[in-house]
Design a protein around this motif. Structure first.
Motif, mmCIF file in Angstrom:
data_model
loop_
_atom_site.group_PDB
_atom_site.id
_atom_site.type_symbol
_atom_site.label_atom_id
_atom_site.label_comp_id
_atom_site.label_asym_id
_atom_site.label_seq_id
_atom_site.Cartn_x
_atom_site.Cartn_y
_atom_site.Cartn_z
ATOM 1 N N GLU A 7 0.851 -1.181 0.000
ATOM 2 C CA GLU A 7 0.000 0.000 0.000
ATOM 3 C C GLU A 7 0.887 1.230 0.000
ATOM 4 O OE1 GLU A 7 -3.706 1.856 2.569
ATOM 5 O OE2 GLU A 7 -2.539 0.191 3.379
ATOM 6 N N GLY A 8 0.533 2.225 -0.810
ATOM 7 C CA GLY A 8 1.337 3.436 -0.873
ATOM 8 C C GLY A 8 0.537 4.605 -1.389
ATOM 9 N N VAL A 9 1.210 5.755 -1.472
ATOM 10 C CA VAL A 9 0.585 7.005 -1.899
ATOM 11 C C VAL A 9 1.103 7.358 -3.291
ATOM 12 C CG1 VAL A 9 0.334 9.456 -1.375
ATOM 13 C CG2 VAL A 9 0.412 7.793 0.475
ATOM 14 N N VAL A 10 0.199 7.726 -4.187
ATOM 15 C CA VAL A 10 0.579 8.120 -5.545
ATOM 16 C C VAL A 10 1.258 9.487 -5.482
ATOM 17 C CG1 VAL A 10 -0.276 8.628 -7.858
ATOM 18 C CG2 VAL A 10 -1.354 6.828 -6.507
ATOM 19 N N VAL A 11 2.477 9.574 -6.022
ATOM 20 C CA VAL A 11 3.206 10.843 -6.023
ATOM 21 C C VAL A 11 3.278 11.468 -7.412
ATOM 22 C CG1 VAL A 11 4.550 10.384 -3.957
ATOM 23 C CG2 VAL A 11 5.434 9.658 -6.165
ATOM 24 N N ILE A 20 3.489 6.532 -10.175
ATOM 25 C CA ILE A 20 4.635 6.345 -9.294
ATOM 26 C C ILE A 20 4.102 6.394 -7.869
ATOM 27 C CG2 ILE A 20 6.867 7.224 -8.566
ATOM 28 C CD1 ILE A 20 7.197 8.347 -11.384
ATOM 29 N N VAL A 21 4.368 5.314 -7.128
ATOM 30 C CA VAL A 21 3.783 5.129 -5.806
ATOM 31 C C VAL A 21 4.898 5.096 -4.765
ATOM 32 C CG1 VAL A 21 2.335 3.618 -4.400
ATOM 33 C CG2 VAL A 21 1.932 3.782 -6.860
ATOM 34 N N ARG A 22 4.747 5.901 -3.704
ATOM 35 C CA ARG A 22 5.710 5.912 -2.603
ATOM 36 C C ARG A 22 5.205 4.981 -1.505
ATOM 37 N NH1 ARG A 22 5.256 10.884 -0.477
ATOM 38 N NH2 ARG A 22 4.121 10.101 1.305
ATOM 39 N N VAL A 23 5.998 3.952 -1.201
ATOM 40 C CA VAL A 23 5.647 2.986 -0.160
ATOM 41 C C VAL A 23 6.568 3.229 1.022
ATOM 42 C CG1 VAL A 23 5.533 0.547 0.437
ATOM 43 C CG2 VAL A 23 4.846 1.297 -1.839
ATOM 44 N N GLU A 24 5.966 3.406 2.188
ATOM 45 C CA GLU A 24 6.730 3.697 3.400
ATOM 46 C C GLU A 24 6.767 2.475 4.302
ATOM 47 O OE1 GLU A 24 5.471 6.366 6.911
ATOM 48 O OE2 GLU A 24 6.412 7.695 5.442
ATOM 49 N N ARG A 25 7.929 2.217 4.868
ATOM 50 C CA ARG A 25 8.052 1.119 5.828
ATOM 51 C C ARG A 25 8.652 1.667 7.109
ATOM 52 N NH1 ARG A 25 13.198 -1.471 6.121
ATOM 53 N NH2 ARG A 25 14.712 -0.437 4.776
ATOM 54 N N ARG A 26 8.299 1.063 8.216
ATOM 55 C CA ARG A 26 8.806 1.469 9.527
ATOM 56 C C ARG A 26 9.500 0.289 10.176
ATOM 57 N NH1 ARG A 26 4.805 5.578 12.310
ATOM 58 N NH2 ARG A 26 4.034 6.636 10.462
ATOM 59 N N ARG A 41 10.120 4.414 -3.984
ATOM 60 C CA ARG A 41 9.170 4.714 -5.054
ATOM 61 C C ARG A 41 9.132 3.563 -6.049
ATOM 62 N NH1 ARG A 41 9.156 10.714 -6.677
ATOM 63 N NH2 ARG A 41 9.598 9.861 -8.725
ATOM 64 N N TYR A 42 7.925 3.168 -6.436
ATOM 65 C CA TYR A 42 7.724 2.091 -7.393
ATOM 66 C C TYR A 42 6.935 2.612 -8.583
ATOM 67 C CZ TYR A 42 9.052 -1.061 -3.588
ATOM 68 O OH TYR A 42 9.739 -1.690 -2.584
ATOM 69 N N HIS A 43 7.319 2.196 -9.797
ATOM 70 C CA HIS A 43 6.557 2.499 -10.998
ATOM 71 C C HIS A 43 5.517 1.383 -11.164
ATOM 72 C CE1 HIS A 43 10.003 5.045 -11.674
ATOM 73 N NE2 HIS A 43 9.394 5.623 -12.690
ATOM 74 N N ALA A 44 4.257 1.756 -11.162
ATOM 75 C CA ALA A 44 3.176 0.769 -11.247
ATOM 76 C C ALA A 44 2.349 1.007 -12.506
ATOM 77 C CB ALA A 44 2.280 0.857 -10.018
ATOM 78 N N HIS A 45 1.968 -0.086 -13.163
ATOM 79 C CA HIS A 45 1.147 -0.007 -14.376
ATOM 80 C C HIS A 45 -0.290 0.310 -13.979
ATOM 81 C CE1 HIS A 45 -0.019 -0.772 -18.476
ATOM 82 N NE2 HIS A 45 -0.958 -1.605 -18.065
ATOM 83 N N ALA A 51 -5.522 6.406 -11.257
ATOM 84 C CA ALA A 51 -4.865 6.913 -10.052
ATOM 85 C C ALA A 51 -4.766 8.438 -10.082
ATOM 86 C CB ALA A 51 -3.472 6.313 -9.919
ATOM 87 N N VAL A 52 -4.914 9.031 -8.900
ATOM 88 C CA VAL A 52 -4.833 10.482 -8.738
ATOM 89 C C VAL A 52 -3.740 10.771 -7.718
ATOM 90 C CG1 VAL A 52 -6.130 12.542 -8.068
ATOM 91 C CG2 VAL A 52 -7.312 10.630 -9.157
ATOM 92 N N GLU A 53 -2.972 11.825 -7.942
ATOM 93 C CA GLU A 53 -1.908 12.173 -7.004
ATOM 94 C C GLU A 53 -2.482 12.394 -5.611
ATOM 95 O OE1 GLU A 53 0.947 15.112 -8.188
ATOM 96 O OE2 GLU A 53 0.809 14.494 -10.278
ATOM 97 N N GLY A 54 -1.804 11.830 -4.600
ATOM 98 C CA GLY A 54 -2.245 11.951 -3.219
ATOM 99 C C GLY A 54 -3.144 10.812 -2.772
ATOM 100 N N GLN A 55 -3.608 10.002 -3.705
ATOM 101 C CA GLN A 55 -4.505 8.887 -3.395
ATOM 102 C C GLN A 55 -3.702 7.720 -2.817
ATOM 103 O OE1 GLN A 55 -6.266 7.293 -6.958
ATOM 104 N NE2 GLN A 55 -7.829 6.155 -5.862
#
Length: 81
Positions: A7-11, A20-26, A41-45, A51-55
């Motif tokens: 799960e990540g946020v579209v940047v 392009i999705v930013r996935v954060e891990r702790r 950051r991952y490039h996703a098809h 997808a909308v930025e911030g989603q």
């Protein structure tokens, strides 16, 4: 073999059919015992360009679609894309 799902946020959605999705891990720092945040950051098809930025979206592993794209956006209904 099951595909990894993250799960990540579209940047960025500037490229056609790509998000392009930013996935954060702790994780706990081994020496400092402090929670550390790291992101990647991952490039996703994104076939539908939905997808909308911030989603916040889910992405899953897939066979390579291009030089950088090894992930695909999971549709909101959860079915196969």
């Amino acid at each position: 073999m099951p595909r990894r799902v993250m799960e990540g946020v579209v940047v960025s959605t500037k490229q056609d059919k790509t998000a392009i999705v930013r996935v954060e891990r702790r994780f706990l720092h081994p020496l400092l015992k402090k929670t550390v945040r790291r992101s990647k950051r991952y490039h996703a098809h994104d076939e539908a360009n939905a997808a909308v930025e911030g989603q916040t979206i889910m992405i899953r592993e897939c066979p390579p679609k291009s030089k950088l794209k090894r992930w695909e956006v999971v549709p909101a209904d959860g079915g196969d894309a």
